[in-house]
Design an enzyme around this catalytic site. Structure first.
Site, PDB file in Angstrom:
ATOM      1  N   ILE A 133      -4.920 -10.225   6.325  1.00 16.20           N
ATOM      2  CA  ILE A 133      -5.092 -10.306   7.841  1.00 16.20           C
ATOM      3  C   ILE A 133      -6.460 -10.522   8.323  1.00 16.20           C
ATOM      4  CG2 ILE A 133      -3.208  -8.219   8.147  1.00 16.20           C
ATOM      5  CD1 ILE A 133      -5.555  -6.236   8.467  1.00 16.20           C
ATOM      6  N   LEU A 165       1.511   3.746   2.395  1.00 20.70           N
ATOM      7  CA  LEU A 165       2.377   3.786   3.442  1.00 20.70           C
ATOM      8  C   LEU A 165       3.107   2.372   3.778  1.00 20.70           C
ATOM      9  CD1 LEU A 165       2.943   5.132   6.158  1.00 20.70           C
ATOM     10  CD2 LEU A 165       1.152   4.047   7.431  1.00 20.70           C
ATOM     11  N   THR A 204      -7.164   6.428  11.704  1.00 17.38           N
ATOM     12  CA  THR A 204      -7.363   7.640  10.712  1.00 17.38           C
ATOM     13  C   THR A 204      -8.139   8.914  11.379  1.00 17.38           C
ATOM     14  OG1 THR A 204      -8.785   8.216   8.925  1.00 17.38           O
ATOM     15  CG2 THR A 204      -9.650   6.463  10.440  1.00 17.38           C
ATOM     16  N   ASP A 205      -7.865  10.011  10.930  1.00 21.21           N
ATOM     17  CA  ASP A 205      -8.756  11.135  11.275  1.00 21.21           C
ATOM     18  C   ASP A 205     -10.106  10.910  11.073  1.00 21.21           C
ATOM     19  OD1 ASP A 205      -8.133  11.281   8.558  1.00 21.21           O
ATOM     20  OD2 ASP A 205      -8.256  13.385   8.393  1.00 21.21           O
ATOM     21  N   LYS A 249     -12.704   1.470  11.212  1.00 19.54           N
ATOM     22  CA  LYS A 249     -11.147   1.911  11.780  1.00 19.54           C
ATOM     23  C   LYS A 249     -11.284   2.295  13.408  1.00 19.54           C
ATOM     24  CE  LYS A 249      -7.799   2.515   9.870  1.00 19.54           C
ATOM     25  NZ  LYS A 249      -6.873   1.531   9.448  1.00 19.54           N
ATOM     26  N   ALA A 254      -5.121  -2.078   5.342  1.00 17.47           N
ATOM     27  CA  ALA A 254      -6.471  -1.757   5.897  1.00 17.47           C
ATOM     28  C   ALA A 254      -7.375  -1.559   4.641  1.00 17.47           C
ATOM     29  CB  ALA A 254      -6.419  -0.343   6.438  1.00 17.47           C
ATOM     30  N   GLY A 273       0.909  -1.171  -0.044  1.00 13.69           N
ATOM     31  CA  GLY A 273      -0.003  -0.052   0.052  1.00 13.69           C
ATOM     32  C   GLY A 273       0.957   1.405   0.150  1.00 13.69           C
ATOM     33  N   TYR A 314     -16.449   3.704   6.996  1.00 17.19           N
ATOM     34  CA  TYR A 314     -14.871   3.554   6.952  1.00 17.19           C
ATOM     35  C   TYR A 314     -14.284   4.004   8.409  1.00 17.19           C
ATOM     36  CZ  TYR A 314      -9.970   4.847   6.317  1.00 17.19           C
ATOM     37  OH  TYR A 314      -8.482   5.008   6.625  1.00 17.19           O
ATOM     38  N   THR A 329      -9.351   0.685   2.545  1.00 13.25           N
ATOM     39  CA  THR A 329      -9.500   2.328   2.533  1.00 13.25           C
ATOM     40  C   THR A 329     -10.092   3.116   1.636  1.00 13.25           C
ATOM     41  OG1 THR A 329      -7.388   2.373   0.957  1.00 13.25           O
ATOM     42  CG2 THR A 329      -7.017   2.180   3.493  1.00 13.25           C
TER      43      THR A 329
HETATM   44  N1  LIG Z   1      -4.913   7.003   2.592  1.00 16.45           N
HETATM   45  C1  LIG Z   1      -5.172   8.030   3.557  1.00 16.45           C
HETATM   46  O1  LIG Z   1      -5.323   9.191   3.257  1.00 16.45           O
HETATM   47  C2  LIG Z   1      -5.267   7.605   4.831  1.00 16.45           C
HETATM   48  C3  LIG Z   1      -5.667   8.709   5.756  1.00 16.45           C
HETATM   49  C4  LIG Z   1      -5.815   8.363   7.078  1.00 16.45           C
HETATM   50  C5  LIG Z   1      -5.340   7.194   7.716  1.00 16.45           C
HETATM   51  N2  LIG Z   1      -4.826   6.047   6.635  1.00 16.45           N
HETATM   52  C6  LIG Z   1      -4.633   4.808   7.293  1.00 16.45           C
HETATM   53  O2  LIG Z   1      -3.228   4.672   6.826  1.00 16.45           O
HETATM   54  C7  LIG Z   1      -2.942   3.295   7.020  1.00 16.45           C
HETATM   55  C8  LIG Z   1      -2.414   3.004   5.486  1.00 16.45           C
HETATM   56  O3  LIG Z   1      -3.185   3.555   4.369  1.00 16.45           O
HETATM   57  P1  LIG Z   1      -2.866   3.724   2.826  1.00 16.45           P
HETATM   58  O4  LIG Z   1      -3.061   5.099   2.298  1.00 16.45           O
HETATM   59  O5  LIG Z   1      -1.230   3.122   2.781  1.00 16.45           O
HETATM   60  O6  LIG Z   1      -3.770   2.515   2.292  1.00 16.45           O
HETATM   61  P2  LIG Z   1      -3.710   1.782   0.805  1.00 16.45           P
HETATM   62  O7  LIG Z   1      -2.722   2.459  -0.002  1.00 16.45           O
HETATM   63  O8  LIG Z   1      -5.041   1.269   0.363  1.00 16.45           O
HETATM   64  O9  LIG Z   1      -2.812   0.343   1.531  1.00 16.45           O
HETATM   65  C9  LIG Z   1      -3.726  -0.407   2.332  1.00 16.45           C
HETATM   66  C10 LIG Z   1      -2.939  -1.828   1.824  1.00 16.45           C
HETATM   67  O10 LIG Z   1      -3.477  -2.777   2.798  1.00 16.45           O
HETATM   68  C11 LIG Z   1      -3.781  -3.757   1.719  1.00 16.45           C
HETATM   69  N3  LIG Z   1      -4.974  -4.522   2.296  1.00 16.45           N
HETATM   70  C12 LIG Z   1      -6.331  -4.441   2.171  1.00 16.45           C
HETATM   71  N4  LIG Z   1      -7.162  -5.667   2.820  1.00 16.45           N
HETATM   72  C13 LIG Z   1      -6.089  -6.236   3.329  1.00 16.45           C
HETATM   73  C14 LIG Z   1      -6.121  -7.487   3.989  1.00 16.45           C
HETATM   74  N5  LIG Z   1      -7.297  -8.025   4.225  1.00 16.45           N
HETATM   75  N6  LIG Z   1      -4.987  -8.317   4.418  1.00 16.45           N
HETATM   76  C15 LIG Z   1      -3.534  -7.695   4.242  1.00 16.45           C
HETATM   77  N7  LIG Z   1      -3.784  -6.620   3.324  1.00 16.45           N
HETATM   78  C16 LIG Z   1      -4.795  -5.856   3.185  1.00 16.45           C
HETATM   79  C17 LIG Z   1      -3.851  -3.356   0.540  1.00 16.45           C
HETATM   80  O11 LIG Z   1      -4.074  -4.166  -0.470  1.00 16.45           O
HETATM   81  P3  LIG Z   1      -4.877  -4.091  -1.902  1.00 16.45           P
HETATM   82  O12 LIG Z   1      -4.574  -3.086  -2.624  1.00 16.45           O
HETATM   83  O13 LIG Z   1      -4.783  -5.463  -2.443  1.00 16.45           O
HETATM   84  O14 LIG Z   1      -6.377  -3.916  -1.183  1.00 16.45           O
HETATM   85  C18 LIG Z   1      -3.190  -2.027   0.423  1.00 16.45           C
HETATM   86  O15 LIG Z   1      -1.962  -2.740  -0.032  1.00 16.45           O
HETATM   87  C19 LIG Z   1      -4.476   2.475   6.909  1.00 16.45           C
HETATM   88  O16 LIG Z   1      -4.608   2.145   8.079  1.00 16.45           O
HETATM   89  C20 LIG Z   1      -5.261   3.695   6.632  1.00 16.45           C
HETATM   90  O17 LIG Z   1      -6.550   3.324   7.323  1.00 16.45           O
HETATM   91  C21 LIG Z   1      -5.103   6.430   5.466  1.00 16.45           C
END
Ligand SMILES: NC(=O)c1ccc[n+]([C@@H]2O[C@H](COP(=O)([O-])OP(=O)(O)OC[C@H]3O[C@@H](n4cnc5c(N)ncnc54)[C@H](OP(=O)(O)O)[C@@H]3O)[C@@H](O)[C@H]2O)c1
Length: 308
Positions: free
Chosen positions: A32, A8, A96-97, A124, A55, A6, A120, A57
């Site tokens: 997971i 992050l 998350t916020d 979270k 996650a 992902g 969502y 997302t």
């Molecule tokens: N993006 C934002 O703006 C934002 C803001 C606040 C907080 N966050 C939090 O920051 C963290 C990282 O977010 P990110 O932006 O890096 O999200 P992301 O780019 O969507 O990455 C999430 C990763 O988790 C994987 N995933 C989804 N379901 C899964 C599962 N069941 N088992 C294992 N892996 C799984 C996804 O794989 P697939 O691509 O195959 O689904 C993806 O590679 C998360 O906890 C998110 O809630 C994100």
């Protein structure tokens, strides 16, 4: 590192300190939601620390498929916390916020009342609660508005849309903090060395912005840096102008003082964005003459209803 492919997760993998043995597991290697898969990875690696960056997302899509959001964000988080507790590993969990409803006008502290507006955010919040109930030594880091130089995020989506010669409408009545994943990743790695940090903390870059201000700065800097030769105008709109799959908080600035005091105050999001775009520009210039076609089209469902 779960969710290692992902946004992050990728930044965590590329910035991992050389002093640590770091293993990334993508969804394919470790889903997971499957506790047996999680336990098998813990058995194989016997980690000291697990960073749960996996996650669900897709904020809007979560309204249509809540079971999937809760499976990854609540049950999945609990599976990782269970395995970490049994293995005596420390868990760092990312949240998350969007656990907040946006009714405040001052930054949310970790003690502020969480009241998510959308599925969502609810999933979270349940994830945070289940992680801390399973393992009281866990560290939960809430962040917001993540972007990176990778393919699947708001920055790339804006760059792609600016290439189309029609005004780009972006909501101006949601305020948060654009946060560069590589900056957050370094903060998370610093926390690995601080086992005393536990419970809920916040970490975002410095400053605040609306999505419109974020897009407008992307436009200005991308033009100045030569990433775009011309660009459509960015026009502010209100979120009520467009039907959204999910409600979003109008204000979700996170007060990150508790971690900033320990780790130092991070740079302003302007500086983080400017440096990233400069870096993208210099990589594009070195490709110039070979194949410079501008940003490629991407699919990103996280921000579909923020811009139109
Ligand atoms: N993006 C934002 O703006 C934002 C803001 C606040 C907080 N966050 C939090 O920051 C963290 C990282 O977010 P990110 O932006 O890096 O999200 P992301 O780019 O969507 O990455 C999430 C990763 O988790 C994987 N995933 C989804 N379901 C899964 C599962 N069941 N088992 C294992 N892996 C799984 C996804 O794989 P697939 O691509 O195959 O689904 C993806 O590679 C998360 O906890 C998110 O809630 C994100």
């Amino acid at each position: 590192v779960t969710g290692s492919q992902g946004q992050l997760g990728s930044s965590l993998m590329t910035s991992a300190p050389g002093s640590l043995n770091v293993f990334g597991r993508s969804r394919d290697d470790c889903d997971i939601t499957d506790h047996r898969a999680v336990n098998a990875v813990f058995k194989e690696l016997d980690p000291n620390v697990v960073i749960n960056a996996a996650a669900y997302t897709a904020v809007d899509r979560a309204e249509l498929e809540p079971a999937k959001a809760f499976a990854a964000n609540a049950i999945g988080a609990r599976n990782v916390a269970d395995a970490a507790r049994q293995a005596g590993a420390r868990m760092i969990h990312i949240s998350t916020d969007y656990v907040f409803d946006g009714s405040q006008t001052v930054p949310y502290t970790p003690a502020s009342k969480a009241r998510p507006l959308n599925t969502y955010g609810k999933s979270k919040l349940e994830g945070e609660q289940t992680v801390l109930a399973t393992d009281e030594t866990a560290l939960v880091i809430r962040t917001g508005w993540l972007y990176s130089g990778g393919q699947n995020n708001f920055l790339q989506k804006i760059l792609n849309r600016l290439l189309v010669n029609s005004p780009l409408k972006v909501v101006d009545d949601q305020v948060g903090v654009p946060t560069l994943t590589s900056d957050l990743a370094l903060a998370i790695w610093s926390c690995v060395d601080l086992p005393g940090q536990r419970g809920i903390h916040h970490w975002v870059n410095n400053g605040t912005a609306s999505w419109y201000e974020f897009a407008q700065r992307i436009r200005e800097v991308a033009l100045n840096a030569g990433i775009l030769r011309s660009a459509a105008a960015v026009v502010p709109i209100s979120s009520s102008s467009y039907p959204a799959g999910a409600l979003r908080p109008s204000y979700s600035v996170l007060d990150s003082t508790s971690l900033w005091k320990v780790l130092g105050t991070p740079r302003h999001w302007h500086n983080a964005l400017d440096d990233l775009l400069e870096d993208i520009a210099s990589r594009a210039i070195s490709r110039e003459g070979k194949d410079h076609r501008g940003p490629s089209a991407t699919k990103d469902s996280r921000n579909d209803t923020i811009l139109s």
